[in-house]
Scaffold this motif. Structure first.
Motif, PDB file in Angstrom:
ATOM      1  N   TYR A 130       0.849  -1.188   0.000  1.00  0.00           N
ATOM      2  CA  TYR A 130       0.000   0.000   0.000  1.00  0.00           C
ATOM      3  C   TYR A 130       0.884   1.237   0.000  1.00  0.00           C
ATOM      4  N   THR A 131       0.434   2.280  -0.662  1.00  0.00           N
ATOM      5  CA  THR A 131       1.134   3.562  -0.649  1.00  0.00           C
ATOM      6  C   THR A 131       0.426   4.486   0.338  1.00  0.00           C
ATOM      7  N   ILE A 132       1.202   5.092   1.219  1.00  0.00           N
ATOM      8  CA  ILE A 132       0.650   6.044   2.193  1.00  0.00           C
ATOM      9  C   ILE A 132       0.506   7.394   1.489  1.00  0.00           C
ATOM     10  N   TYR A 133      -0.712   7.907   1.411  1.00  0.00           N
ATOM     11  CA  TYR A 133      -0.916   9.199   0.766  1.00  0.00           C
ATOM     12  C   TYR A 133      -1.182  10.310   1.775  1.00  0.00           C
ATOM     13  N   ARG A 134      -1.475   9.943   3.025  1.00  0.00           N
ATOM     14  CA  ARG A 134      -1.728  10.967   4.048  1.00  0.00           C
ATOM     15  C   ARG A 134      -1.562  10.350   5.415  1.00  0.00           C
TER      16      ARG A 134
ATOM     17  N   CYS B 268      -4.067   4.883   3.240  1.00  0.00           N
ATOM     18  CA  CYS B 268      -3.348   4.203   2.155  1.00  0.00           C
ATOM     19  C   CYS B 268      -4.237   3.891   0.966  1.00  0.00           C
ATOM     20  N   GLU B 269      -3.550   3.739  -0.167  1.00  0.00           N
ATOM     21  CA  GLU B 269      -4.197   3.307  -1.399  1.00  0.00           C
ATOM     22  C   GLU B 269      -3.335   2.207  -2.008  1.00  0.00           C
ATOM     23  N   VAL B 270      -3.926   1.444  -2.901  1.00  0.00           N
ATOM     24  CA  VAL B 270      -3.201   0.412  -3.614  1.00  0.00           C
ATOM     25  C   VAL B 270      -2.920   0.937  -5.003  1.00  0.00           C
TER      26      VAL B 270
END
Length: 111
Positions: free
Chosen positions: A88-92, A105-107
């Motif tokens: 997962y990418t942490i966006y905030r 997170c988003e994938v």
């Protein structure tokens, strides 16, 4: 497993495990820069994305998936979390008043 029944996000239990992933630049044998991921195991709680977060993320062009809650001391500005063999990418992030940090997170495609 996502905690579906957890309606009160003020009381979390860090009873799951995830890996914070940081990217480090190292030199190979030809002295070329190579990105290497380093993982550190931490305890977490995995929550569903709430409606407000979902709507805000969609407007910003993101595809929110999960919110990971961890101890603030464990987080060192990593930009990825690995959970159940999925990246997962942490966006905030959001620092809470109780010593925890929320990583939204988003994938990414291919993640």
């Amino acid at each position: 497993m996502i905690k579906q029944s957890m309606g009160n996000t003020r009381h979390v239990s860090l009873d799951d495990v995830c890996y914070l992933v940081s990217t480090k630049i190292v030199k190979d044998e030809l002295f070329q820069d190579i990105e290497v991921d380093e993982e550190s195991e931490v305890f977490c709680s995995v929550l569903n994305v709430n409606q407000y977060e979902y709507a805000s993320a969609i407007v910003a062009g993101r595809k929110p998936k999960n919110t990971f809650v961890l101890n603030y001391e464990d987080y060192n500005d990593e930009n990825k979390i690995k959970y159940n063999n999925r990246l997962y990418t942490i966006y905030r992030t959001f620092v809470r008043y109780d010593g925890y940090i929320e990583c939204h997170c988003e994938v990414k495609i291919g993640g």
